[in-house]
Design an enzyme around this catalytic site. Sequence first.
Site, PDB file in Angstrom:
ATOM      1  N   HIS A  35       0.833  -1.212   0.000  1.00  0.00           N
ATOM      2  CA  HIS A  35       0.000   0.000   0.000  1.00  0.00           C
ATOM      3  C   HIS A  35       0.863   1.255   0.000  1.00  0.00           C
ATOM      4  O   HIS A  35       1.670   1.463   0.910  1.00  0.00           O
ATOM      5  CB  HIS A  35      -0.906   0.008   1.228  1.00  0.00           C
ATOM      6  CG  HIS A  35      -2.026   0.993   1.142  1.00  0.00           C
ATOM      7  ND1 HIS A  35      -3.240   0.691   0.575  1.00  0.00           N
ATOM      8  CD2 HIS A  35      -2.114   2.275   1.551  1.00  0.00           C
ATOM      9  CE1 HIS A  35      -4.034   1.744   0.638  1.00  0.00           C
ATOM     10  NE2 HIS A  35      -3.368   2.730   1.230  1.00  0.00           N
ATOM     11  N   ASP A  37       0.318   5.589  -1.034  1.00  0.00           N
ATOM     12  CA  ASP A  37      -0.650   6.616  -1.412  1.00  0.00           C
ATOM     13  C   ASP A  37      -0.045   7.754  -2.231  1.00  0.00           C
ATOM     14  O   ASP A  37      -0.619   8.857  -2.270  1.00  0.00           O
ATOM     15  CB  ASP A  37      -1.312   7.188  -0.161  1.00  0.00           C
ATOM     16  CG  ASP A  37      -2.460   6.327   0.332  1.00  0.00           C
ATOM     17  OD1 ASP A  37      -3.413   6.123  -0.439  1.00  0.00           O
ATOM     18  OD2 ASP A  37      -2.411   5.848   1.478  1.00  0.00           O
ATOM     19  N   GLU A 139      -8.978   1.665  -2.501  1.00  0.00           N
ATOM     20  CA  GLU A 139      -9.090   1.686  -1.036  1.00  0.00           C
ATOM     21  C   GLU A 139     -10.472   2.161  -0.594  1.00  0.00           C
ATOM     22  O   GLU A 139     -10.673   3.315  -0.260  1.00  0.00           O
ATOM     23  CB  GLU A 139      -7.999   2.574  -0.439  1.00  0.00           C
ATOM     24  CG  GLU A 139      -7.910   2.467   1.071  1.00  0.00           C
ATOM     25  CD  GLU A 139      -6.773   3.284   1.647  1.00  0.00           C
ATOM     26  OE1 GLU A 139      -6.464   3.092   2.834  1.00  0.00           O
ATOM     27  OE2 GLU A 139      -6.196   4.118   0.923  1.00  0.00           O
ATOM     28  N   HIS A 166     -13.321   2.176   3.679  1.00  0.00           N
ATOM     29  CA  HIS A 166     -12.273   3.023   4.230  1.00  0.00           C
ATOM     30  C   HIS A 166     -12.729   3.389   5.638  1.00  0.00           C
ATOM     31  O   HIS A 166     -13.130   2.511   6.412  1.00  0.00           O
ATOM     32  CB  HIS A 166     -11.989   4.234   3.336  1.00  0.00           C
ATOM     33  CG  HIS A 166     -10.755   4.987   3.736  1.00  0.00           C
ATOM     34  ND1 HIS A 166     -10.795   6.277   4.219  1.00  0.00           N
ATOM     35  CD2 HIS A 166      -9.447   4.616   3.777  1.00  0.00           C
ATOM     36  CE1 HIS A 166      -9.567   6.671   4.529  1.00  0.00           C
ATOM     37  NE2 HIS A 166      -8.731   5.675   4.259  1.00  0.00           N
ATOM     38  N   HIS A 207      -9.014  -1.726   7.244  1.00  0.00           N
ATOM     39  CA  HIS A 207     -10.040  -0.689   7.445  1.00  0.00           C
ATOM     40  C   HIS A 207     -11.405  -1.244   7.831  1.00  0.00           C
ATOM     41  O   HIS A 207     -12.265  -0.453   8.254  1.00  0.00           O
ATOM     42  CB  HIS A 207     -10.205   0.207   6.214  1.00  0.00           C
ATOM     43  CG  HIS A 207      -9.189   1.301   6.115  1.00  0.00           C
ATOM     44  ND1 HIS A 207      -9.221   2.423   6.919  1.00  0.00           N
ATOM     45  CD2 HIS A 207      -8.111   1.450   5.304  1.00  0.00           C
ATOM     46  CE1 HIS A 207      -8.211   3.207   6.610  1.00  0.00           C
ATOM     47  NE2 HIS A 207      -7.507   2.644   5.639  1.00  0.00           N
ATOM     48  N   HIS A 228      -2.594  -3.126   4.669  1.00  0.00           N
ATOM     49  CA  HIS A 228      -1.818  -2.263   5.569  1.00  0.00           C
ATOM     50  C   HIS A 228      -2.478  -2.234   6.949  1.00  0.00           C
ATOM     51  O   HIS A 228      -3.185  -1.307   7.295  1.00  0.00           O
ATOM     52  CB  HIS A 228      -1.625  -0.862   4.987  1.00  0.00           C
ATOM     53  CG  HIS A 228      -2.885  -0.095   4.674  1.00  0.00           C
ATOM     54  ND1 HIS A 228      -3.887  -0.586   3.873  1.00  0.00           N
ATOM     55  CD2 HIS A 228      -3.307   1.142   5.051  1.00  0.00           C
ATOM     56  CE1 HIS A 228      -4.851   0.307   3.775  1.00  0.00           C
ATOM     57  NE2 HIS A 228      -4.527   1.368   4.488  1.00  0.00           N
ATOM     58  N   ASP A 335       2.179   1.958   3.798  1.00  0.00           N
ATOM     59  CA  ASP A 335       1.263   3.104   3.772  1.00  0.00           C
ATOM     60  C   ASP A 335       2.024   4.423   3.635  1.00  0.00           C
ATOM     61  O   ASP A 335       1.641   5.441   4.221  1.00  0.00           O
ATOM     62  CB  ASP A 335       0.351   3.136   4.993  1.00  0.00           C
ATOM     63  CG  ASP A 335      -0.908   3.989   4.775  1.00  0.00           C
ATOM     64  OD1 ASP A 335      -1.136   4.425   3.635  1.00  0.00           O
ATOM     65  OD2 ASP A 335      -1.642   4.232   5.741  1.00  0.00           O
TER      66      ASP A 335
END
Length: 407
Positions: A35, A37, A139, A166, A207, A228, A335
Amino acid sequence: MTDMLETAPDDTTPPTDLVRRARALLADQPLIDGHNDLPWEAREQTRYDWDRLDIAHPVATTNTDLPRLRDGGVGGQFWSVFVPSTLPEGDAVIATLEQIDGVHRMIGTYAADLALARSADDVERAREEGRIASLLGAEGGHSIGSSLATLRLLHVLGVRYLTLTHNDNTAWADSATDVPRVGGLTDFGREVVREMNRLGMMVDLSHVAATTMRVALETTDAPVIFSHSSALALCDTPRNVPDDVLAALPANGGVCMVTFVPEFVSRATAAWRVEAAAAAAEVGVDASDWVAFGTFSTTWAKTHPKPDATIAEVADHVDHVREVAGIDHVGLGGDYDGTDTYPIGLEDVSGYPRLVAELMDRGWSDADLAQLVRDNTLRVMRDVEAVARDLQTTRAPSLRTITELDG
């Protein structure tokens, strides 16, 4: 950058000889991370203008660029095509498509270094070509707009996992950080899982609420991932994975990819976040609102400093997942570019060798480390692909709708 990593500035950094050994291992077994971003940062900073955010060179405003990925021994990266779960469903679908387009254009812009990967074979081919395999993960279930047709088209565009929620519930799945509404998954939520199995898209349970994890494990025909997440037993936050769920991974075949987010790794940092969330609530900011709470907590931290997490604490989570789930079921999902701070020594994507060195110091063998950094993820991908091939001979694309299934 190599010299920076191999210098031990304090007692939180593994010995230099172990870092060199870790580098050699990652050169032989390039890491696959679950993961990252960077796509959202590219959206926010430059609207995906890769000339302005040129990751071919060190970038001061991100945790990720090509030199640091190379320095960190990364050979495969799941790029998150995240959009905030506070967006209305239709807007979320559009924003997700823009994220996907941004990643495809990034891969095209840096084609000498990045290769689009849709399968485990593609990941291996990228390694042979000396490129970093670039995979996509969506995500949050809000990105499909409660539409299985949208789910299928995300798969066509290269998305190879969907995180079911999420920070907010969807209409069909409970999030870890929202008030439970449906007891895990609704009938439509189970249909989403089954259609993902048929497509060959990995079910990501980071999540989601613990109830959602358990229902998804009961429903799926294929291994799941946590892209993650860390261990609840070591850091009591709802974003982490309970031991009973970790213990269920061997029967399922899935993998928990330990994250580096300090609030999910360190008890002290987790306690800080609880305090920050309470302070935010007093001024009307919901801690599950990723954008609003991020703005609030950045300001709040100026007078309430966030405690640091350490490489040793991350390694503790890796050890714990291995102990409970087994060596076949642990991976890494840093992450990066998804939070504001990282453990000391893991501040950006060049830091992976330090974590590997810490695990070497704890007695991990090279064979076990190869499973952690690469082989377990590839095995899950291959298993998910095999399940899809079988299901596609017996199961047609689902035409069910959320209205039809959930009323």
